[in-house]
Enzyme design. Structure first.
Site, PDB file in Angstrom:
ATOM      1  N   ALA A  69       0.838  -1.192   0.000  1.00 34.72           N
ATOM      2  CA  ALA A  69       0.000   0.000   0.000  1.00 34.72           C
ATOM      3  C   ALA A  69       0.880   1.251   0.000  1.00 34.72           C
ATOM      4  CB  ALA A  69      -0.895  -0.010   1.239  1.00 34.72           C
ATOM      5  N   GLN A  71       1.107   3.537   2.092  1.00 35.85           N
ATOM      6  CA  GLN A  71       1.717   3.743   3.415  1.00 35.85           C
ATOM      7  C   GLN A  71       2.419   2.474   3.925  1.00 35.85           C
ATOM      8  OE1 GLN A  71       2.372   6.304   5.216  1.00 35.85           O
ATOM      9  NE2 GLN A  71       1.300   7.780   3.923  1.00 35.85           N
ATOM     10  N   SER A  72       2.894   1.627   3.024  1.00 37.27           N
ATOM     11  CA  SER A  72       3.463   0.334   3.420  1.00 37.27           C
ATOM     12  C   SER A  72       4.745   0.459   4.247  1.00 37.27           C
ATOM     13  CB  SER A  72       3.756  -0.478   2.155  1.00 37.27           C
ATOM     14  OG  SER A  72       4.524  -1.615   2.471  1.00 37.27           O
ATOM     15  N   ASN A  73       4.721  -0.162   5.419  1.00 42.20           N
ATOM     16  CA  ASN A  73       5.934  -0.267   6.239  1.00 42.20           C
ATOM     17  C   ASN A  73       6.941  -1.209   5.599  1.00 42.20           C
ATOM     18  OD1 ASN A  73       4.843   1.224   8.566  1.00 42.20           O
ATOM     19  ND2 ASN A  73       3.470  -0.547   8.754  1.00 42.20           N
ATOM     20  N   CYS A  75       7.367  -1.749   2.413  1.00 39.78           N
ATOM     21  CA  CYS A  75       8.054  -1.063   1.310  1.00 39.78           C
ATOM     22  C   CYS A  75       9.104  -0.089   1.848  1.00 39.78           C
ATOM     23  CB  CYS A  75       7.046  -0.353   0.413  1.00 39.78           C
ATOM     24  SG  CYS A  75       6.050  -1.523  -0.556  1.00 39.78           S
TER      25      CYS A  75
END
Ligand SMILES: *Cc1c(COP(=O)(O)O)cnc(C)c1O
Length: 324
Positions: A69, A71-73, A75
């Site tokens: 997403a 806001q992916s942690n 990533c």
């Protein structure tokens, strides 16, 4: 056991939560600080990436590709690992980005990742395109699955359970947010390896109980096979609670706001709106319902995610909700 690079800050501390335990009048609460794994604000993906990066580098990869997403942690930590080891990183992101970018999304840019945006349905196809175009551009890409959840990534939590076994705490329950299943699968294999008797209870962030249970069971089997253990896990021994998925992934409800404020004001512990806030809300509700016994010890495994607090979509509601 398996090749691993060592860049996380380990072991992460285990801390008692006396004020919160007292306030909730429930079991003895402790926290395992995987929000402090150290890689660009840390989190659970850092442990997985220690194994994934070892594998990527063994294959002489020069580019990491993954998806998540906006806001992916996962990533964010992947982009950080790429930067640290001098690799390129392409992130396939879905969801509506804020302009200017905030929270993890700001960090994706800051860490030098290339971002490609797509819709949730198109992620797989986009990943294949990005992979092919890296190959045609003369790169050696390494594809990291969603959430870093394959047997290689899950090794991070097999190792985390070996670490916990050295920390002189024997929780009756381990409670944490579970989504793509790698954390939970790794913990289960690690628990079997160390003879940890605690119940490993994943609070589902976004999936129905049967879906998450099946994912964790399969991945635990594969992870055991990966370390040459002839073990099989049955769905009946996978503990998943999917009562707290609320309005869906990344939609912060009142329960998450209350949990975030409670942890902040009683223990100065910062949770995130998507994962740990939700798991903490579930744990608090289970305490209020008397699910855990007063003389039990519950370890809340903080999996990180705190940069999402600084995504503007959450800020206003976190500011104006009454204090607990
Ligand atoms: C990814 C993530 C999880 C879920 O871990 P899985 O291994 O995908 O189940 C939990 N908490 C945070 C903060 C995460 O970023």
């Amino acid at each position: 056991m398996k090749p691993r690079l060592s860049f996380a800050h380990l072991p992460t501390p285990v801390e008692a939560l006396p004020r919160l335990s007292d306030h909730l009048q429930g079991p003895s609460l402790f926290v395992k600080r995987d929000d402090q794994t150290g890689l660009a604000f840390g989190g659970n993906k850092t442990r997985k990436l220690e194994y994934l990066l070892a594998s990527a580098i063994a294959q002489k990869a020069d580019t990491l590709i993954t998806a998540g997403a906006v806001q992916s942690n996962h990533c964010r930590q992947t982009a950080a690992a790429a930067a640290k080891f001098g690799m390129d990183c392409v992130l396939v992101l879905f969801g509506e980005p804020q302009i200017p970018p905030d929270g993890n999304h700001l960090l994706h840019y800051l860490l030098g990742a290339e971002t490609v945006s797509t819709s949730r349905e198109n992620v797989q196809q986009k990943l294949e395109e990005v992979y092919q175009s890296a190959v045609s551009g003369g790169k050696k890409p390494y594809l990291i699955p969603y959430g870093g959840s394959n047997p290689t990534g899950a090794m991070g939590y097999v190792n985390a359970m070996l670490e916990l076994a050295e920390q002189d705490i024997h929780p009756d329950w381990i409670v944490f947010p579970s989504s793509s299943g790698g954390t939970q699968a790794g913990m289960l294999v690690g628990a079997r390896l160390t003879g940890c008797a605690g119940n490993v209870l994943g609070i589902s962030v976004d999936k129905p109980a049967d879906t998450l249970t099946n994912t964790v069971t399969d991945l635990a089997d594969e992870t055991a096979a990966f370390i040459s253990k002839d073990w099989s896990f049955s769905t009946s021994e996978i503990l998943v609670n999917a009562d707290y998925t609320g309005e869906g992934y990344a939609i912060m409800g009142e329960a998450e706001i209350e949990a975030i404020q409670l942890f902040a004001q009683y223990e100065a512990l910062i949770l995130d709106p998507v994962y740990t806030g939700r798991a903490a809300a579930g744990m608090i509700d289970l305490i209020n319902k008397g699910f855990f016994k007063r003389d039990e010890t519950v370890l809340f495994w903080h999996t990180g995610g705190t940069p999402t607090l600084f995504a503007s979509r959450y800020q206003e509601r976190l500011l104006f909700k009454q204090s607990p």
